[in-house]
Design an enzyme around this catalytic site. Structure first.
Site, PDB file in Angstrom:
ATOM      1  N   LYS A  48      -1.819  -0.041  11.090  1.00  0.00           N
ATOM      2  CA  LYS A  48      -1.263  -1.090  10.222  1.00  0.00           C
ATOM      3  C   LYS A  48       0.223  -1.302  10.532  1.00  0.00           C
ATOM      4  O   LYS A  48       0.691  -2.431  10.647  1.00  0.00           O
ATOM      5  CB  LYS A  48      -1.486  -0.715   8.752  1.00  0.00           C
ATOM      6  CG  LYS A  48      -2.949  -0.830   8.344  1.00  0.00           C
ATOM      7  CD  LYS A  48      -3.274  -0.182   7.006  1.00  0.00           C
ATOM      8  CE  LYS A  48      -4.796  -0.222   6.792  1.00  0.00           C
ATOM      9  NZ  LYS A  48      -5.257   0.448   5.569  1.00  0.00           N
ATOM     10  N   GLN A  92      -3.041   4.021   0.657  1.00  0.00           N
ATOM     11  CA  GLN A  92      -4.179   4.307   1.539  1.00  0.00           C
ATOM     12  C   GLN A  92      -5.229   5.147   0.804  1.00  0.00           C
ATOM     13  O   GLN A  92      -4.896   6.130   0.133  1.00  0.00           O
ATOM     14  CB  GLN A  92      -3.690   5.030   2.804  1.00  0.00           C
ATOM     15  CG  GLN A  92      -4.763   5.270   3.855  1.00  0.00           C
ATOM     16  CD  GLN A  92      -5.336   3.985   4.463  1.00  0.00           C
ATOM     17  OE1 GLN A  92      -4.671   2.948   4.507  1.00  0.00           O
ATOM     18  NE2 GLN A  92      -6.565   4.042   4.918  1.00  0.00           N
ATOM     19  N   ASP A 115      -3.904  -5.241  -1.103  1.00  0.00           N
ATOM     20  CA  ASP A 115      -5.271  -4.733  -0.894  1.00  0.00           C
ATOM     21  C   ASP A 115      -6.279  -5.407  -1.833  1.00  0.00           C
ATOM     22  O   ASP A 115      -7.486  -5.318  -1.605  1.00  0.00           O
ATOM     23  CB  ASP A 115      -5.310  -3.225  -1.187  1.00  0.00           C
ATOM     24  CG  ASP A 115      -5.428  -2.386   0.073  1.00  0.00           C
ATOM     25  OD1 ASP A 115      -5.977  -2.882   1.064  1.00  0.00           O
ATOM     26  OD2 ASP A 115      -4.980  -1.230   0.035  1.00  0.00           O
TER      27      ASP A 115
END
Ligand code: GUN
Length: 280
Positions: A48, A92, A115
């Site tokens: 990322k 994460q 997200d």
């Protein structure tokens, strides 16, 4: 059979984003938060940040020890929520077991929730007014659109009901007027449902789970699975048999994975646009 080349589509779109960002002074800023040292998560987070760097997005990595508590993680997120220099926050997953994941995901400011895992953004998606859309399902919809695959009226089967893929995928397909069936571990007669499907999105996480004998001729098959066996990455789809029957298929690797990263970058741009009024 059309190979749905996520690697190519993602690279083309990232290049456009890079060109656009080159011309603006204000660079969007993404912060990732990784707790512990899960090897898979380390690889994903690194990818990322590499992509952010390639396109000209500023990114900061916060690595916290496995022993981090829910309340200390909440405090880190709260600081990021308040920081006007931070446009997007990505925690994460999976988090270590002792951390209350749902409390953490709920704490991310919805306008920075790139997200799309905050319950507010999930609710907006289910109610048909999406805010931030989770990256994997968003990337799959982009890929289908790029290949002019219109899902309206199709019988779609989503295998898996996870919060990050199965549920938002189903909501997006429904928003695009597909008829959606969600299959999971308790589903009966899954073979019958698969055989009827025009479109299958498989997010099971079992290597070579879906065989050619389980689908009808011409089905569009999207493989979200990533299973590592002896260093090799396997999808949910048994490629050799499915590719002989499918109308279109995503490879693993090079299908859904790169589209997920593209969506992350797009969502970060959207977040910075929302927060700074820069056109995105
Ligand atoms: N772990 C596996 N996939 C994802 C994802 O899309 N977002 C986050 N935050 N964690 C993940």
């Amino acid at each position: 059979m059309i190979m749905l080349d996520g690697k190519r589509v993602s690279a083309e779109r990232l290049q456009i984003i890079k060109n656009r960002l080159h011309d603006v002074e204000y660079k969007p800023h993404l912060v990732t938060v990784l707790v512990g040292s899960d090897p898979g998560s380390q690889i994903y987070v690194k990818m990322k940040h590499t992509t952010c760097e390639e396109v000209g997005i500023r990114s900061t990595r916060i690595d916290l020890p496995e022993s981090t508590t829910t309340s200390s993680l909440l405090s880190v997120i709260n600081d990021l929520n308040q920081d006007p220099q931070v446009n997007g926050i990505l925690v994460q997953l999976p988090l270590p077991q002792h951390i209350e994941t749902s409390v953490i995901l709920s704490s991310v400011e919805p306008k920075k929730d790139i997200d799309g895992f905050n319950p507010l953004n999930q609710g907006l998606l289910i109610s048909g007014n999406p805010g931030f859309i989770p990256c994997t399902p968003k990337g799959i919809m982009t890929l289908l659109k790029t290949y002019n695959i219109n899902v309206s009226g199709l019988d779609a089967v989503v295998i898996g009901r996870s919060t990050d893929v199965g549920r938002p995928m189903s909501a997006l397909l429904l928003l695009s007027d597909a008829t959606v069936t969600i299959c999971h571990s308790k589903t009966r007669n899954i073979e019958q449902k698969l055989m009827n499907a025009d479109l299958i999105v498989s997010a099971v996480g079992k290597a070579d789970f879906l065989k050619g004998s389980m689908i009808k001729e011409g089905t569009v098959v999207i493989d979200v699975g990533i299973t590592r066996i002896e260093g090799k990455v396997h999808g949910d789809v048994e490629f050799d048999s499915v590719s002989k029957k499918a109308g279109a298929l995503t490879p693993v690797p090079g299908g859904v994975g790169p589209m997920t990263i593209l969506s992350l970058i797009e969502n970060t741009l959207l977040a910075s646009g929302l927060q700074s009024c820069i056109p995105v």
